[in-house]
Each structure stands twice: as C-alpha cells, then as structure tokens.
Design an enzyme around this catalytic site. Structure first.
Site, PDB file in Angstrom:
ATOM      1  CB  CYS A 163      64.895  12.233  -7.204  1.00  0.00           C
ATOM      2  SG  CYS A 163      66.740  12.608  -7.661  1.00  0.00           S
ATOM      3  N   GLY A 209      66.722   6.719  -3.839  1.00  0.00           N
ATOM      4  CA  GLY A 209      67.647   7.460  -4.020  1.00  0.00           C
ATOM      5  C   GLY A 209      68.362   7.253  -2.802  1.00  0.00           C
ATOM      6  CG  ASN A 219      61.447  12.138  -9.462  1.00  0.00           C
ATOM      7  OD1 ASN A 219      62.786  11.856  -9.782  1.00  0.00           O
ATOM      8  ND2 ASN A 219      60.445  11.249  -9.389  1.00  0.00           N
ATOM      9  N   GLY A 220      63.094  14.140 -11.392  1.00  0.00           N
ATOM     10  CA  GLY A 220      62.826  14.445 -12.984  1.00  0.00           C
ATOM     11  C   GLY A 220      64.206  14.855 -13.512  1.00  0.00           C
ATOM     12  CB  CYS A 246      58.523   7.268 -16.600  1.00  0.00           C
ATOM     13  SG  CYS A 246      59.951   6.255 -16.819  1.00  0.00           S
ATOM     14  CE1 TYR A 278      65.607  -1.831 -10.191  1.00  0.00           C
ATOM     15  CE2 TYR A 278      65.930   0.539 -10.730  1.00  0.00           C
ATOM     16  CZ  TYR A 278      66.280  -0.482 -10.262  1.00  0.00           C
ATOM     17  OH  TYR A 278      67.349  -0.594  -9.390  1.00  0.00           O
ATOM     18  CB  SER A 309      63.141  -5.045  -9.340  1.00  0.00           C
ATOM     19  OG  SER A 309      64.270  -5.435  -9.734  1.00  0.00           O
ATOM     20  CG  ASP A 365      66.371  -9.023 -13.778  1.00  0.00           C
ATOM     21  OD1 ASP A 365      65.832  -8.313 -13.025  1.00  0.00           O
ATOM     22  OD2 ASP A 365      67.587  -8.850 -13.974  1.00  0.00           O
ATOM     23  CG  ASP A 366      63.752  -5.024 -13.090  1.00  0.00           C
ATOM     24  OD1 ASP A 366      64.144  -3.837 -13.789  1.00  0.00           O
ATOM     25  OD2 ASP A 366      64.535  -5.882 -12.501  1.00  0.00           O
ATOM     26  CB  CYS A 381      57.067   8.217 -21.826  1.00  0.00           C
ATOM     27  SG  CYS A 381      58.650   8.489 -22.823  1.00  0.00           S
ATOM     28  CB  CYS A 423      63.578   4.006 -23.226  1.00  0.00           C
ATOM     29  SG  CYS A 423      62.394   3.237 -22.246  1.00  0.00           S
TER      30      CYS A 423
END
Lengths: 473, 473, 473, 473
Positions: D11, D37, D111-112, D247, D253, D295, D357-358, D445, D448
């Site tokens: 967002c 968004g 946003n989050g 992040c 991206y 991207s 690619d990203d 972070c 992922c």
C-alpha cells in the site's frame, strides 16, 4: 519529445481475413497499436456480407468489453485506433467508416493524410454527395463507391481510387467478400502482412502481428494493392509511379521499438541515430547519458555505446500519467514535469549530462526537463535530439505543426540552447538520419527538415475541410 | 395497451429559431416529448452557420448533461427523440442527421415513415450515394441535398423534396440561415408552431411548447412548409394535393393528454371515445370502471361519466418500472404484471369490472391484467378497447405490426374474450372513432381498421432497407 | 404536496427468510417500495452464516444489475431503500448495516427515527465504541451487539434493544441463523408479514408482498418481535407498554395507494379524506375538482364523489421528471412547474377549480400550481389539503421540517390563501382525519398537528449526531 | 517478477498538515505512489475538526475528479492507495478509515500488516466492539480509540497503540487538530517526511514528495512517532525496543527507482544487486543482458556494467496492458506474454541471453518469457533473479505467498532451470543482498529467505479475520 500530444495525427490499422474470433484478434492487434492513437477506436466485422461496426471515443478498453466483442461476429475484420488531430474531437470521424452503396457494403480504415482531400470532397459534393464528418476516410470511401459504379469489382474501384487520392495512405477496405490493403506510391506510412494460422493479417506495425501470435510475411509495398478473397492473397501493382519516401518519424518517434518497418528495426534505427549523434557531437564532454523516457531511451543507449559514457537512469516516468486530469491550469505548471518525469538526483547530482530526446518540436517540455535536471544537481545539461530540426510543415500525417510554433525555425542551435536553458543543444543532421535509413534500404521523406516535398502539393491551402462546418460533440 | 413497447415507431421533434440558450430550450421541449421515443435522442444547433450536433442512445438524461448543453451554442436548434422500431438499435439511425454538402450544411429531424424509402434509396445509390445508416431521415436528407444542386434556395429544395418523398412525415430541417418545418399532405403526424418571446418554436405536440413556456400559435397544415429566417416566419404551400387523414393513434395512445393536436384536445378525445364506448356497450352490466394506467385512464373517465358507474382505481402502476432489468426470462413471467400493475383487491373484490384499455394489439398483456383482476377478486371482467380493432398493417409510422400478430385479425369479439379470459370484450367501432374526430374537424386515416389506405402503397414490400446490411453496435 | 423532496426521511425495508433467489426477490420487493426512498439502497444476504452486502447511492437500477444480484447468494436477505434526509448524502449511512462482532455477524435495516439516538451513541462512545456514519441504524446495530454479549441469543439481545431504543422503528435484523422483524410499541411505521411459497417475507408495505407474488398474512404488531428460524415463525411480545399511534402521513402521502397498512387500505383512506374535506367545505362553490398528481388524486376522487362535482384531469405530470437535471437555478423557475405539471387549459378554462393536494408543507409549490391554473384560464382556484395543517416538528421520521418553514404555523387559512394566491384554502380538520383512521381501527399520532407527542421527547435537542463530524463524500 | 499481481499486499500512504489545497496535493502525492496499490484509494481531509472522506475501488483517476477534490476542503489530509490482497475485494476495507468516537474524530491510513490482528480484534469484539470490514486499519483505529479513553491526548493514545499492535506498520492518523505519523520498531515499511512550503508532508516514498514539489527532510525512524500540530513537528520516541529490519522487497521490487528509502537509493540498490549477481555468476558466458521490464531493468543495467556485456532491449512492454480485460481463459494463454511483453527478435536472435528479473515467485511468468525469447531466436537463456529465493511466508505485508506456491521451496537451481526451461538459473545470495543494504546503513529482514523472523509470530495462524464473515460486494 516527451509530450505525446504535440504530434498527434498518427493512426493505426489492423485487419484479418479468413478466421474465427476476428473481433478478439483485431482487438488484440489494435491493443498493440494503441500507442498510435488514443482518441477513438473501432472495429468492423464482416459476417457473410453483413458488416457490423462498433466505434467510439477513448481507448480500446473504453469502447470494447467482452460482450461487445462477442457481438461482433464475422470471418474478417478491420480496426482502427486514432489520434484526433489538433482539437478535432469530431465523433463522426472515428474509423472504420462503414457504409452501404448500390453494389453492397464497404468498410474503410486508413492511416495517413491526403493532400487533395479538399478537391475530392468538392467534386463529390458537386455531384450531390453528402458528408457526415470531416475526416479523409469518408472521402476515400466515397471515392471508392463512385469508382465502383463503373467498375467490375471492388478491387478495380480500389485501384482507380489509388489513382485519384494523393498523399499518404495505408488503407484497409473490407467488402462483403474481400479484404483489400493498399499503400500509397511513396509508402509514407507503414503496412505489414502476416499470417495467423490460415488467415492473413495486416497491421500498421509488426508488433501487432506478434501480439496476435502471427508470423510476419512482408510489407505491403509502396503503390501495391493486396486482395484477400477465399483465403487467397493476390498482389496487384497499381501501376502508379513509385517514389519510395518513407516518413522518418515512424523511426524517430511513432513506432514501437519492437516493430520492423520496411525491413528496418525501429530500436536498431534509434540506436544508430544515437550513435550518429554521438559521433557528430564528439566534442561535447560529459559524464553520463540520460534518455528522456520513453521514446528517447533507444537513442540514448546508442549514444552511450558510441561515446563510451554510462547510460544512466536520470528521469523516472510515472506510468499512470496518461490518465490524470491534473492540469497546469491549476497553477502547478512548474511541478507538472516532476509529476510526469522525476529527475533522479542520486544519479545526476554533480554530473555533466547528455540529455537525449527523440525530437524537439515546440521546446517547452525540453525547457522544463532541463530545468528539473539542474534542480536535481546536474552541473551541465547538453540537450541532444535524435531527430533533425523540424523547420517545415508536414502534409502527410505526422502532425508536425506549422512553422509558427516550430522552435527550430530561424534559430541557431546556440539560440535554442539559450531558450531551453541548456549548456548546448544539438540536432542529428538530416544527412546522418537519411544515411542510416537509406543504407538500410529505406529512402526517406525529408520534407519537414528541408521543405523539399516528394509529391506535388495543392496550390492553395485546403480550407474547405478545416472549416469543420459540422461538429459532432 | 399497457405495454408501451409493442407499438414503437413513434418519434418526437422540437425546433427553435431565433433565440439564445436554444440547446436548453430544445432539451426541455424534448423532455416533454420523451414519451414519444426513448431509444435515442439528439440535438443539433446552428451557430452562425456552424452546426454542432450531439446524439446517442438512451433517454435525454443519459445523453445530455449541463456541460454538453453548454457546449451546444447557437441561435437555432432542432432535436429528436426516437423509438428504434422492431429491434432496430442501429446507432447510426439516431437523429438529427447532420451533414455537409456542396452548398453548406443541413440538419434533419423527422417523425413518420416513408412508403417510397426503398425506391429513393436505390435511386440515390445508383447515382453513387452512400448511406451510413438505415433510417429514412438519411434518405430525406440526401434527397434534399440532391434537389439543392438545381435549386436557388434550401426552401426550393425542400419543396421539391416534398414532391418526391411519399408517406408520413413531420419534418424539421435546419440550414445555416433557415429553419424549415414541413408536414406531409395527409398530415399523418402532428406538428405545431408556437412562440417563445421573439423566437418561433416547433414541436410534435403542444405540451412541449407549454413546457418551454411558449405560446401555441397553430399547427403546420398538411402539405404546408414553413420557413423561419431572420426572425420572420413564411408559409409556403407545397401545392401537393392535400388529403387530410390524420393518424387516430395519436389520440388513442401516443400523445400526451394535455396536448392539442389539429385543434382537438387529446384528453377530450379520449374521454369522448370512452363515452362512445359506453354507449355502444350499454347492455353490459357492471359495478365499476377501471382504466389501465396510464393510457386507458382518460377513456375510463369518459366511460364512467357516460355510464354513471364509479371510476375506480383498480390497478396501480409502479412508476419506476421503465428502468428495471428484471425480465420474464427469469421464470417470473406470471408475476411480471404484478410488479408493473398491481390490482387493488380492496377496490375490485366482489365487483363486476369494466376494464378500459386504450387498445388491444397482441392481447398478451390484456390477458395477464384480466387474470390479475380475477385473482384480486373481481367477479366479472369486461374488457373494453377505446380503439377499434387493428386488422391491417400500418405503413405510416405507428408501428402497428403485421397481421400475423394482430390478435383481432379473423377473430370475433367472443373468440377474443375467450382468448384473454374476459367475460366479454368490445372494441369501439371505427365509425364512432371517426365521428368523434371528424366532427372536431379532424378527418382520420382508417387504414389499420379497414385496410383502406389514403395513399398509394408501393407494389412490393420494400426489402432493401430492412436487410440492414450495416449494423452499428 | 407535489414536491416529493420536501418530506424526505422515509425509508422502506424488505426481508425474506428460507428461500432461493432471495436477492432477486428482495430486489423486486424493494422495487415496489422505491417510492419510499431514492437516495440509496442495499441488499444483504445470508449464505450459511456468511453475510454479503451490496449498497450504494441511487435507485435500485443504479446499484444493482443481473450480475451483482447473482453474486448475492443466500437463503435469507434483507434490503433497504432510503431517503437521505435534509442534505444528508453521507455514503456511510446507506443500509443495511452489516457488521461482525464477538458472536457472529449481523445485518440491520430499519425505517423510522429514534428520539434517544444521541444518548445511546454517547453511551456507546463512552464505552469505546466507534462510528463510521451518522445514521441511527448503526446505533441500533451497536446497541444490539452490546446487548448480545450478556444474552443467550440474538432474539434476547433484540428484545433488550427494543427496551433501550425509543422512537419510531420498523426493523429487520439478520443473524447467521435467524431473521428478526420488530416494530416499536407505538407502531409509528408500518411492517407487514407475508408468505412466498414456504418462505416468510417482510415489507414496509403490502404492495411489495404483492410484487413478489406473495400472500399477505398480517402486520407485525406494535411492540411485537417476530423471529424466523429454520422456516418457522415465532412471535415474541416485547412486553413494552403499547400505545398504538400510527403515523397518519403514511396514509396521507407516503404509502402506495394499493398497500393495506394496519388493516386500512391506503387508497380508501385517501378517498375518505377527500370525502370529509368535501363535507367540511360544502360551502365552496366550484365547477370541477382537480387532483395534484400523483398523491392528490385519490383524495380528489373522494372529494368529487362526495361533492358531486366532476373529477377532471387538470394537471398532467411529466413522468420522466425524476431524472432531469434542469434546475430552477437556470433562471427558469417560473417555467419549472410547467415542465413538471402542465395545466390543461382545455379542461380548466373558465372553470372554478377545487384543487386537491395531499398536504401543504412549505407552500411554494402550491403557489406555483395555483398560478399555473390561473394562467390556463381557471376563474377561481380553491386549494384543499387532505392533510390537516402541519404546525409542529415531527421526531418520528416523516421529515416534516421545523416550525420556521411550515407555512401553516401562526397563519389563518385566509392568510394562507393570500400567500399562495388561491381564492380560498382549507385543510382537513385533524379530528376528521383521526376519525377516519380510528374508526378503521388505526389510532394515529397527532403530534405534527397538535404538538401532543405520544412518547416522551428528550429534554434537549440531540446535537451530537447532527454535527456530522465525519462526512463521506 | 513481471506479474505485478502475484505480490500484492503493498500500500502507499501520503499525508499533509498545514496547507491549502490539501486534497489536490494528496491526490498528486498518491498519484506518484499509484504503483503501490491499484485496487482502491481514498483521501480524508480535516477542515477545522470536520473530517470529510472519499474512497472507493479503482485507480485514483477512477475515484477522484476535479469536482470531488474541490469538495474535499481542509488544512490537513491523509490518503491511501491499496492492493487488495489475495482476492480481497471487500469494499469496506478501502482506506482511510474515518470514524467518530467519544472524544472526536479520527482518520487512519496505514501500510503494512499486523501479526496480532486476530487477538486484538477478538479483544475488541469481546468488549462489544463491532467491525464493518476485515482490514487491519479498522483494528488499529479501534485500538487507538479504546486507548484514547484513558489518555490525555491522541498522541498518548497513539503511543499506547504502538505498544499494542505488533508487526509492520507505517501509519498516518489525523485527529481534529493533529496529524500523526508512526513507524513500527522494525521499520519494515518506509515512511518519509518532507516539507512543501510551510507544510509538513509524509509519504511512503520520496518520489511522492518530489511529485508535489516538496523537499525531503528525513525518514520517520523505526519506533518513532511524529506529531504535527499548529505547523510544528514534534518527534516522540515510543520507547519500544528498536530492531531495525527493513523489508528488502521495497528495494527489490515495490518502490519506484527514484525513491530514496532509509537513505538508500532504490535504483542504486538495484544496480548493486545486478552487479553482485554478475559477480556471483561470472562463470556464465553470454552475449547480451536483457532486463525484464519494468522492475528488472535497473538490476540488468548493473549486471551489464559489472559483466561488460551489452545491456540490450530484448523485451518490449505494452504500456496499456494494465487496462485490458483479455484473459488467458479465452484460450490464448500462450500468446498472452506476447501481448504484454514482446521479445525483440532483432536483438536476441542468435544470442546467448542473460535474462535479469527482479525476483522469481511462482515461476510461471518466467517460463513464458524464457520460451518467448527462445522463439525469438535466443540460443541460450540464463535466468537471473536479483532477489534471493523465497522459501518462507512473509507476515509483514509483502504478499509473498505460502510455501506451497513458492517455486524455490525444496528445489535446486538446476531443477528450477529445468522447470522454467532456462539453460541455467541463479538467484542472488541473501548474504549479498544483506551486504549491499547493510553497508548502506539499512539492516534487512531476511525472513522470506531464511525463515528467521525478526519478531515473534503468533502461535497459531490467525483464522478469525480471514473467515471474512462479511463481504461487501
């Protein structure tokens, strides 16, 4: 030229003959040509002689949806995307033009501009003809109908029409049984032939053939007419004297970089223009090359390759910009360029910048970009145009405006640099441009640079049509 | 006939010459004529010779807003509301038709139907004419343009056009300097003249003159042409043999009750039809009279007055119904009439009902209303039509359909009563209808009742136009 | 009162429990209630505990189409049509309110107005509650949720809620397994129960039950709560002291004539009001009776029947008027009434007219109608209101405005006649009105006539909510 | 990752305090954040304590026009653009959330993603709270209102709220007199402060500050709260233990290349990722580097610079694609990628291609691009991802999906190359990625990539909210 609206008479055409789902294919093909026209669009399909047509103002996604495409059933189709020209929002001018006449139906879509439209229109009107709009497509259609009366076939009428209309045209015509593609003897505007399974497709640019999953065959040649009937394609030589003089602006600005026009790759040609520009300006010292998005990018890449300077992202374009209504009239003109094109301070700060744009027409946008780059910290900005300077009106459909607004008319590069606030300013020489394209087998029209027009122009300006006596609002 | 869509070729026209704000006045005038056509609408304005036109599908409120009316600047205007006819949603057929030709511009709007449209179209096509739509208005416009070539003025061309087109037409034409109103020699369709301050206004019905705050002057006479130029109105006799035979369906169904057509008040005529119907059916015993809303109400009032029975609210109409998309295809056909017309059990329970409708065309809606009234407790339902039985096709624009669907063809009133489930069924005699209107000075066309057409019809059906070779979707 | 917008806080509700296709049925039911609210509408459906809701501004046909109805799958549903009140276009106030809470989901739709909304809202806010809109429906929903915490069932919570909310409410609530209908102990607003095959339906008016093809069972009684669960209907007495005082304005103006409310037919009651008005004004000599369309028609019929004068069509309403944007601000105020209501000169010229309207609130529209009738030739105009004079604010949802704008406050009938330009002016006496409805078994609230409110009002005006601290635009 | 829809919970927020024309500035700021968004958007303005809000589904140009912006008058504003998450089209979830409570009004945009949303919601519901939507913003707003009751000021309540909500949030809150910006102690999502003349502005990315013509001041720090009141900005330390773990996907991206986040230029970081990727894959021989638009372009440039290979335009994106409805369900899946991304045969034919690619999430789009490049004549395709492989679910708002659809889970690079049809496939190592950003002062972070989450996650999955018991359609 980052302001797409300053040159705005281009159009795109797409056609398909001998297939199912022709409306969807035409939609997809036109979608790949949307950059050629955003004012209005339309598709006409032929279902065993019944022609159905839908057209309207706006983008393809405004005019069509799944339902409307489903209703457009047929086995051949032609479609069109259109720029409206200078303030010309006349709704009746949307293409295709679909009409019925003594011997049947006819739908026409074309890209270009006639130089004898006024004379033709007057002739038709004198014979009792009536016009619903002000576009040249209606004039072409009416001429073809009039020739059809004394002809044995629509292709004979089309050939005679090619002998009567003068100027730039890449034309698709659909009769109950045939699809015809024709290109003027100068070949001003592009027109390509492809195959999609067993069907023939026609498109202003090869990227549309790619988009539908087709295979590119060849271009329609200048002065050639091609007829598809019962799945077979026939080439007919119009016999008109051919003087190939392709519009260089297709390469400079209009066409998508992935299209191949007259055998010349658009991206390749732009990179070559950038390279030539670098060679012609080897004396300019700088740190980085920045291309104006989107159309200056390929030339900037060529400039960087040739000069050995790094090709840097110096301006970021807001990709949603086409849709906003925020206008400079809101007293925010100074910020407008930032909303559209944000200079990347991180990349340009303290740098001497070669700023490559595809062309400089009015110069107002250039001035704002130069100023924005300086605000972002660029120490020098050298503005390079991969097009030569425009000094003469174009009568063949580029929309290059009159001499009164062309910034390059009667000004030296030094004066121009001062006007736009650049440290220096240079245009590609038209000799270099011609050289690139002619070596690649594509002789060009130089009229807008030199004033030397490749066909005879009418003695007087064509007033009649531009009076716009009828406006559809 | 409560189903407005079963008769649907009517249209309405409005014009104004010599005023400011002509688009707003035309919008208001058309708004008062919206009942005459809901498929499409349009307005053309004339601003010192430049004609601007806006038209499209839907109600006036769909096509126009404040902004679009403001853009339609001019000192004269013509406008149109249109029913599309049987499935004819061809977008190109919206009126006014605005064209340009050798001698200038022309906008046309008309109400009616030609009987020689096919022949005229063929003739124009043979001369190289091309058509964009399938409507008769384009044929009239083209004919006028062709006549204009050999004429000294647009009114001369219009007069010649009147000599060439056959059938029903109430026509407005706007040239750069003039506004012309013309009515066919039979006077099938209405056309009235009024004044709004210093401006002349023309309207299909006087209620539109009232709506703009104007004053009714007189009707355009059958065979008359009227020209307004520089604020002056001139009447020109076409010289065509006049055979006044006004369409009785304007009185029976189409027109608004507050309009006065050919000197006869519409509400008055309907009440008189109701009175005559009561006299002709004095033998039918009943308790109450119920009119089918909205168009059966006036006749029901007349029936009640003549018979002495109370005029009772027996059916309530949902006034939002025109907008719903809930279709009988959803398996709710049986409830559809209740959504639209709810029977008032409180008022009809235990009662013998005289149900007065304006007409019975196909009979399907009548059957559902009769059944709904019985469900609501009516002990008897006697269905009375204030129109005589339709037994013959109309060629003059009422949209009365072919004999194959007319329920009254080859059936007695007893058979019809059984078909619609009524205890009895009666039509007004066509002699009574004629008598009412003729005594009021308005001789009528009886063709749909008797098959006796007041003008010569073409030998063969006119196929050409109805092939619809081009459809605008 | 021909200006529907001057009284505008009414709403309509519809609910169905235990069926298929509940969204379509609710749409049709609401369609029959569209006259009760045109500002916004919504439908919530319950599919095995999952509640889906769609709502928005505009008519039903603006908010819903076939696709959106198909997506609203479920076996029970509630729906709402709403007037926005005085300028209250707060988008968040559209109903149903659909929320989730500790023990599940809840959707609420209601018609009426609370008198202790401010106190309840403050209490909820003091406990940490937050509001998204300014409507009372959110207050009712939150109160029910708060009561739900200490209750064993939603119906227990609903009963406790009935004990807490004061004022006028006809309420539908839908929980994952139940549909609840409740009506305040005064029964200010109507609420009826019907059956559609095996499903129970609830509606503000019986015409909605008719429209879906259902059968009317009975009204929800004042102070009664009804619960439908697993196809069974249970009645629960709230135990609140019942003081039946039905709003007479439902009969005078709001309801459709074909509805039966509290056992009294709306059309019947209006005719009786007209009859009583005739008796009370037997001294007024006149030639014809004219009802103001649409809501004055039934009373006019009654007046005519009682007085023996003919009931004449004197004003014709443009049935498309609800949609136009032409505003009096365009300096055409004087013609506005003619666009909307055209006086029939043919019927009123030279006549002494009894003009029957349902009510006179501000008097401005009445003045214009009287003036239009005089312009059309009426020699005398006697304005009769089938409602008594409004002299006191209503707190129960009729939207009758404050005393400052009520024309009847502190004025005699003579003064009022002069103000609106009528020869005389009369209101129905409130005793007569009460008599008609009470004899029919329907005791009424007389507050707006007498200032004698049937329930205790809050000491101070309820400011909090009307500050509208949050507006959704 | 060319398919923007596969990661879609991002967002963007924008706020301004102390200015005129705040709605227009917020619109322009959001316009520069539209890439974050596209599902819905909204703006709330504060005019002396009255908060007005407009929000709805679609792009900014769908929801706002000049008129609606003019109606949003105020001196401070917050706005939001939103991705709807996986199929979450719940209309009620559009932001800002504007509510009123005991002590005034409040508007929230954030946003989050919270990790304790379910627990908070349950707690609020147990206390009688009711929810209209399923979004976390409503939970944050309600928590703040509940804390407000026992607090002396909104900032005290906001601080307490920061102590209660866990997860990722960059939050703007607007009360009648203050504008508050807060960022979670990990600083997962970006939030920047700028000045526009005398007004403070807040934005998810600096490109929005540039777009309104403002000057970037600094970021809101992790764990910091900032309050603007009466034109003065105050920083408040939340006192929460800060563990900066930004992040990395913002750099990979989400963010626009011209934004500077946490002091690190986005374009710079992407070029560095590309450079690192080139170093890590120096053994791969190739002829050209091709970036996937848009991207993957910056990383491709970095790869080319580091490797010395030419950076070539190998794929051309149709810039109108966001708007088309042509779906792969029409059996044209194989051509879909060509409509969107056309491979440039002229540039890739006979070439060994490094395709950058990203990121690679599901791998389906990658496979189609690889195949398209081979069709266009590439002899080898080596797919390089500038992001490390995603192997673990993200709970902080990136929308990286569950392990079941992440192609990199339990697969080697060789297996993945085979799956997508590439000659080889490589991801950037997460150590390299961390190194780039951490050296630039931005600890990231790594959850992922490694599954090592920087904050405690709830023991069980949060079911409650995802049941979506209420859907607004």
């Amino acid at each position: 030229m980052s302001n797409m609206r300053s040159l705005n008479e281009e159009c795109g055409v797409f056609g398909i003959a001998g297939a199912q789902d022709v409306a969807v294919s035409t939609y997809i093909g036109l979608f790949a040509l949307q950059h050629r026209g955003q004012e209005s669009c339309g598709i006409a399909v032929n279902d065993a002689g019944v022609i159905s047509c839908r057209k309207g103002p706006g983008l393809l996604t405004d005019v069509f949806d799944e339902k409307s495409l489903q209703r457009l059933k047929g086995t051949s189709a032609i479609g069109h995307v259109r720029y409206g020209g200078d303030g010309d929002l006349n709704a009746e001018n949307a293409q295709p033009v679909a009409i019925s006449h003594m011997k049947g139906n006819l739908a026409i879509a074309y890209n270009g501009k006639l130089v004898n439209a006024g004379a033709l229109r007057e002739e038709i009107e004198m014979a009792g003809g009536v016009f619903h709009g002000t576009g040249h497509s209606e004039i072409i259609a009416y001429t073809m109908v009039r020739e059809r009366i004394g002809s044995d076939s629509i292709e004979e009428a089309a050939l005679k029409t090619m002998g009567r209309i003068k100027g730039a045209y890449s034309l698709l015509a659909m009769s109950p049984r045939k699809l015809i593609a024709a290109r003027d003897p100068n070949g001003f505007r592009p027109l390509s032939i492809g195959m999609l399974d067993d069907a023939y497709v026609f498109a202003s640019e090869t990227c549309a053939i790619d988009a539908v999953g087709g295979v590119f065959l060849r271009d329609v040649e200048p002065g050639e007419m091609v007829v598809v009937e019962d799945g077979k394609l026939t080439s007919i030589d119009s016999g008109l004297p051919v003087n190939k003089s392709v519009c260089s602006f297709e390469y400079i600005y209009f066409a998508r970089p992935d299209s191949i026009i007259n055998g010349v790759g658009v991206d390749w040609s732009r990179r070559e223009m950038g390279r030539a520009l670098a060679r012609e300006n080897s004396g300019v010292s700088a740190d980085i090359v920045v291309g104006v998005p989107d159309s200056g990018r390929s030339a900037a890449r060529g400039y960087a390759e040739e000069s050995g300077l790094p090709n840097t992202l110096g301006l970021v374009k807001n990709k949603y910009i086409g849709r906003t209504f925020i206008q400079p009239t809101q007293g925010r003109r100074e910020h407008e360029v930032r909303l559209k094109l944000n200079p990347m301070s991180a990349n340009v700060k303290g740098k001497r910048v070669i700023l490559v744009d595809d062309s400089i027409v009015r110069g107002t946008t250039s001035a704002r970009i130069v100023s924005a780059l300086r605000d972002a910290g660029a120490t020098e900005v050298h503005l390079m145009s991969s097009a030569p300077p425009f000094r003469h009106t174009c009568y063949f459909g580029t929309g290059i405006p009159g001499q009164d607004v062309l910034i390059a008319v009667n000004r030296t590069e030094e004066e121009l640099a001062r006007l736009v606030g650049a440290d220096s300013l240079a245009f590609l020489s038209h000799e270099a441009l011609s050289g690139i394209l002619e070596e690649a087998g594509c002789p060009v029209c130089k009229a807008c640079f030199t004033g030397d027009y490749p066909i005879e122009l009418p003695a007087e300006p064509e007033k009649n049509i531009f009076q716009k006596p009828i406006r559809m609002l």
